[in-house]
Scaffold this motif. Structure first.
Motif, PDB file in Angstrom:
ATOM      1  N   ALA A  60       0.816  -1.219   0.000  1.00 39.02           N
ATOM      2  CA  ALA A  60       0.000   0.000   0.000  1.00 39.02           C
ATOM      3  C   ALA A  60       0.848   1.267   0.000  1.00 39.02           C
ATOM      4  N   LEU A  61       2.127   1.138   0.379  1.00 42.19           N
ATOM      5  CA  LEU A  61       3.028   2.294   0.407  1.00 42.19           C
ATOM      6  C   LEU A  61       3.690   2.555  -0.938  1.00 42.19           C
ATOM      7  N   LEU A  62       3.562   1.632  -1.886  1.00 37.81           N
ATOM      8  CA  LEU A  62       4.175   1.802  -3.208  1.00 37.81           C
ATOM      9  C   LEU A  62       3.259   2.631  -4.099  1.00 37.81           C
ATOM     10  N   SER A  63       3.253   3.908  -3.855  1.00 38.81           N
ATOM     11  CA  SER A  63       2.399   4.838  -4.598  1.00 38.81           C
ATOM     12  C   SER A  63       3.169   6.133  -4.817  1.00 38.81           C
ATOM     13  N   PRO A  64       2.996   6.779  -5.972  1.00 39.19           N
ATOM     14  CA  PRO A  64       3.685   8.050  -6.218  1.00 39.19           C
ATOM     15  C   PRO A  64       3.332   9.126  -5.204  1.00 39.19           C
ATOM     16  N   SER A  65       2.167   9.001  -4.554  1.00 38.03           N
ATOM     17  CA  SER A  65       1.742  10.006  -3.576  1.00 38.03           C
ATOM     18  C   SER A  65       2.218   9.695  -2.164  1.00 38.03           C
ATOM     19  N   ALA A  66       2.794   8.503  -1.949  1.00 44.34           N
ATOM     20  CA  ALA A  66       3.253   8.128  -0.612  1.00 44.34           C
ATOM     21  C   ALA A  66       4.553   8.860  -0.291  1.00 44.34           C
ATOM     22  N   PRO A  67       4.859   9.046   1.018  1.00 51.63           N
ATOM     23  CA  PRO A  67       6.139   9.660   1.394  1.00 51.63           C
ATOM     24  C   PRO A  67       7.306   8.885   0.799  1.00 51.63           C
ATOM     25  N   LEU A  68       8.285   9.613   0.283  1.00 52.18           N
ATOM     26  CA  LEU A  68       9.380   8.989  -0.441  1.00 52.18           C
ATOM     27  C   LEU A  68      10.161   8.011   0.428  1.00 52.18           C
ATOM     28  N   ASP A  69      10.487   8.386   1.669  1.00 51.50           N
ATOM     29  CA  ASP A  69      11.301   7.506   2.506  1.00 51.50           C
ATOM     30  C   ASP A  69      10.568   6.209   2.841  1.00 51.50           C
TER      31      ASP A  69
END
Length: 542
Positions: free
Chosen positions: A49-58
């Motif tokens: 769920a964190l693999l998204s362009p809108s997710a925090p980069l780190d």
């Protein structure tokens, strides 16, 4: 998965609910637990769920690293398709592999989105591409995972946003490998063929069902360099042929024709079809056809007929006129060119001087100069007046010898029917009085060069092909004038016109013969005298 995995998932939700969002430390902990035991498999959906362009980069970077480390060792055991698991008696190992298949498909889709999205940071885009290519090369027994790569290329080609940043990463890093190039050409061939057949709806752009989508790379690496190059050229040509069959937009059509002769010429039909279109497309296709004819022995019977038809004023104002005119000069270089063809091209070019810009006229003069030097049999065009042939009967000669009549038909597209052999290059003579000094000076050199043929050589068209109004003006401004003509008179004129120019008219000064005239009034006399200067008024006291 058992109670442990359920408890782990519950613990993950609990930590997330307390803080409202996962921290970097919590993401690292989820990754470590996922890699340590199957009891923590349910951490995978949380990290996905964190693999998204809108997710925090780190957080996205940490999740991607953990998931890549988790799936790479398991790739050989992942089934080609999700198993149909039903009932309580299903094999737990089969259930686990089916779950892996679903999660892995989700990971591949997420990586493709990260790589293609313009909202992705450069760091996550680079890492996502590396992870995709890592999965592609990590198939069982060294097999290339072509299904994953095909899905990636399919989405790359159909992307609506700019893909330049991704191509800048993909090309230098991976296209240097033979297997990547080989399967790139294979996928592009399939995609282009499906688009050309309007069957994209039936194309399986994702992972193939029924097989693992992998192909053996031994045909690429376990062979000689000669065989590898042959296979790559074959795949490359097939991909180009499929692409060139597509209904390309005009701008793409021009771009392809501008570079195809430098890289590959896989389809003669494409170039011949392009040459038949006419206009600028034909001009650009000429380069590829010329290479095929001179270097590969292509026979194209109507080549010169179509080349003759391309000589229009628009060519001398086209963007690619420089390349076209150089090729035109090269195509007319053969000494085996029939006299009627040489005469037709020379006359056609001569007629164009009346309607092209000054820079175009200069190029034409150079082309005609070369044609006359190469083909002495058509030199009669320079001195033949009114198209009359002295060898013909006098009655026919008198009928055709009309002032201003030219038997050449400029509207005729067939050079054999143009009538050029019965014409002359009278248009070149008019250039002696051209409004551009550069043209009039250059055409004067044509006569001198042909007179002293042994002391001159052919002109290089490349020296004139880039000419324009700007270059002609710049050259004229830079010219050093030795003597500036001035308007002056040896004797002061006394009249505007000379009597010899207008017989019967007199332009003499009426005051010329009057030496003195007196006018009395108020005791003052005014005397008018006449000499070479204007009449002077003298005030005399009486």
């Amino acid at each position: 998965m058992g109670k442990s995995s359920s408890a782990s998932a519950a613990g993950s939700k609990k930590r997330k609910s307390k803080s409202g969002a996962l921290t970097l430390g919590e993401v690292k902990t989820l990754g470590e637990e996922l890699l340590s035991s199957r009891a923590h498999l349910n951490h995978a959906p949380t990290l996905l769920a964190l693999l998204s362009p809108s997710a925090p980069l780190d957080l996205a970077l940490e999740a991607l690293i953990s998931l890549q480390s988790f799936f790479v060792p398991l790739l050989p055991s992942i089934p080609s398709a999700s198993a149909d698991v039903a009932g309580v008696d299903a094999d737990p190992e089969l259930v686990f592999r089916s779950w892996l298949r679903k999660r892995f498909d989700e990971l591949v889709a997420a990586l493709v989105e990260l790589a293609l999205s313009p909202r992705s940071d450069e760091a996550i885009r680079d890492l996502a591409l590396d992870a995709l290519m890592d999965f592609v090369k990590s198939g069982k027994d060294g097999r290339f995972q072509s299904a994953i790569y095909h899905k990636f290329l399919h989405n790359l080609i159909h992307a609506t946003d700019s893909i330049d940043p991704l191509l800048e990463l993909l090309g230098p890093k991976y296209f240097k490998y033979a297997d990547v190039c080989y399967f790139t050409y294979t996928s592009l061939d399939k995609i282009a063929s499906s688009v050309g057949n309007k069957s994209t709806g039936s194309e399986k752009s994702g992972l193939h069902s029924g097989d693992d989508g992998s192909e053996d790379r031994s045909t690429i690496y376990d062979c000689s360099a000669t065989y590898i190059n042959k296979k790559l050229k074959s795949k490359f040509s097939k991909a180009w042929i499929s692409f060139l069959k597509l209904p390309l937009p005009l701008d793409v059509y021009k771009e392809v024709l501008a570079t195809i002769h430098q890289n590959v010429i896989p389809s003669i039909d494409f170039l011949t079809r392009s040459y038949d279109i006419g206009g600028v497309i034909s001009v650009m296709a000429l380069s590829g056809l010329f290479i095929l004819m001179t270097q590969h022995g292509l026979e194209y019977p109507k080549f010169y007929d179509k080349l003759y038809a391309l000589l229009t004023p628009a060519v001398f104002m086209a963007k690619h006129r420089g390349v076209f005119l150089q090729l035109l000069d090269a195509c007319l270089k053969s000494s085996y060119l029939p006299a009627y063809l040489a005469a037709a091209f020379t006359k056609r070019l001569s007629r164009l001087t009346l309607s092209v810009p000054p820079a175009g006229a200069i190029i034409i003069i150079a082309l005609i100069h070369n044609l006359l030097r190469r083909h002495p049999s058509i030199n009669f065009l320079v001195h033949w007046e009114n198209g009359a042939n002295d060898s013909e009967p006098s009655n026919e000669s008198s009928q055709r010898k009309k002032v201003g009549a030219d038997p050449f038909n400029n509207e005729e597209c067939d050079p054999t029917k143009s009538g050029a052999m019965r014409s002359s290059l009278w248009e070149i003579d008019t250039l002696r009085h051209h409004y551009s000094p550069a043209v009039s000076r250059f055409v004067a050199s044509l006569k001198n060069d042909l007179t002293v043929r042994a002391k001159t050589t052919e002109m290089r068209i490349t020296d004139f092909s880039s000419g324009s109004y700007a270059t002609v003006f710049r050259d004229e401004v830079r010219r050093r004038i030795k003597q500036v003509p001035l308007a002056f008179y040896r004797t002061t004129p006394i009249c505007l016109f000379q009597e010899s120019d207008f017989p019967g008219w007199s332009f003499r000064d009426q005051l010329k013969n009057k030496s003195e005239t007196s006018v009395e009034g108020n005791g003052i006399s005014t005397v008018y005298t006449s000499d070479s200067s204007p009449a002077k008024k003298l005030r005399l006291e009486t």
